[in-house]
Design a protein around this motif. Structure first.
Motif, PDB file in Angstrom:
ATOM      1  N   LEU A   1       0.838  -1.198   0.000  1.00  0.00           N
ATOM      2  CA  LEU A   1       0.000   0.000   0.000  1.00  0.00           C
ATOM      3  C   LEU A   1       0.873   1.247   0.000  1.00  0.00           C
ATOM      4  CD1 LEU A   1      -2.739  -1.000   2.604  1.00  0.00           C
ATOM      5  CD2 LEU A   1      -2.729  -1.366   0.120  1.00  0.00           C
TER       6      LEU A   1
ATOM      7  N   LYS B   1       1.082   4.876   1.184  1.00  0.00           N
ATOM      8  CA  LYS B   1       0.428   5.689   2.208  1.00  0.00           C
ATOM      9  C   LYS B   1       1.309   6.886   2.560  1.00  0.00           C
ATOM     10  CE  LYS B   1       0.140   2.128   5.040  1.00  0.00           C
ATOM     11  NZ  LYS B   1      -0.227   1.270   6.181  1.00  0.00           N
TER      12      LYS B   1
ATOM     13  N   PHE C   1      -8.676  -2.885   0.653  1.00  0.00           N
ATOM     14  CA  PHE C   1      -7.264  -3.156   0.355  1.00  0.00           C
ATOM     15  C   PHE C   1      -6.424  -3.237   1.625  1.00  0.00           C
ATOM     16  CE2 PHE C   1      -8.358  -1.816  -3.929  1.00  0.00           C
ATOM     17  CZ  PHE C   1      -7.507  -2.569  -4.723  1.00  0.00           C
TER      18      PHE C   1
ATOM     19  N   TYR D   1      -6.301  -0.264   3.670  1.00  0.00           N
ATOM     20  CA  TYR D   1      -6.085   1.111   4.116  1.00  0.00           C
ATOM     21  C   TYR D   1      -6.922   1.381   5.358  1.00  0.00           C
ATOM     22  CZ  TYR D   1      -3.585   2.667  -0.090  1.00  0.00           C
ATOM     23  OH  TYR D   1      -2.658   2.849  -1.083  1.00  0.00           O
TER      24      TYR D   1
ATOM     25  N   LEU E   1      -1.022   0.504  -7.813  1.00  0.00           N
ATOM     26  CA  LEU E   1      -0.200   0.202  -6.635  1.00  0.00           C
ATOM     27  C   LEU E   1       1.018  -0.639  -7.013  1.00  0.00           C
ATOM     28  CD1 LEU E   1      -2.924  -0.621  -3.926  1.00  0.00           C
ATOM     29  CD2 LEU E   1      -1.389   1.356  -3.976  1.00  0.00           C
TER      30      LEU E   1
END
Length: 224
Positions: A7, A9, A31, A33, A128
């Motif tokens: 991920l 972020k 996912f 998050y 991603l």
């Protein structure tokens, strides 16, 4: 073994519609998050402030916003040397001009809001992984337009490189009327040998090796 991409972020979501915000949040949550990983903004100005204060790693951007165009926002981000951040446009706009503009200023993905959640999840997963994504509907439009442009350019190229002199066009018309080299010479008051030289040059320009092929090629190109 985990095949899911890592991920990126935090993520910035520039979207002014609360319904679409909720939809995006639910998809991103699937996912992995968490709430603190997603930074929502309803305006370009607030999104710029977020980018100044937070090390944003991934962006989803709508184009029609209360204080301007998402395209201008993307361009602003890219001008600040943020070249490695994946930016997905998620928009209802599907005109080629808007799509070209978004991609030209630095969007790395373009997906239509009308797509279902599964398709949107696929697009996010693709980005991603560090890849670009273009909505299939949009890609088809681009390829169709590109195909037309290539065809037009090819025709222009052929006409340019097969440009005939007035005398060669006259001879081509005579050939198309079934006249022999001697008959063409008599008609145009030149020797049959000169006619032969012109015909040879015509063959070279049209990249053919016979009278029939020369006539067909000239007609396709609009020369006769």
């Amino acid at each position: 073994m985990n095949f899911e991409p890592p991920l990126l972020k935090p993520m910035l979501v520039l979207e002014d519609d609360p319904i679409h915000q909720l939809r995006i949040f639910n998809i991103l949550e699937s996912f992995g998050y968490e709430k603190n990983d997603i930074l929502f903004s309803q305006t370009i100005e607030f999104a710029k402030n977020i980018c100044v204060s937070k090390p944003v790693k991934f962006m989803m951007v709508d184009l029609n916003l209360p204080d301007g165009s998402g395209i201008d926002f993307i361009q602003n981000i890219r001008q600040k040397n943020e070249s490695n951040i994946p930016i997905m446009v998620l928009s209802s706009w599907n005109t080629l001009e808007v799509i070209y503009n978004a991609l030209n200023v630095g969007a790395t993905g373009y997906v239509l809001k009308e797509k279902d959640d599964f398709e949107l999840m696929f697009a996010i997963r693709t980005m991603l992984k560090g890849e670009a994504i273009i909505d299939p509907t949009i890609a088809k439009k681009i390829l169709t337009k590109f195909g037309h442009l290539l065809h037009e350019k090819s025709q222009d190229y052929c006409k340019e490189h097969a440009e005939m002199s007035q005398r060669q066009i006259e001879i081509l018309n005579c050939v198309a009327n079934g006249m022999t080299s001697r008959e063409i010479g008599d008609e145009l008051n030149i020797s049959k040998y000169t006619v032969g030289v012109h015909i040879k040059n015509i063959y070279q320009k049209l990249e053919v090796n016979s009278r029939t092929k020369a006539i067909n090629a000239a007609k396709k190109m609009g020369i006769i």
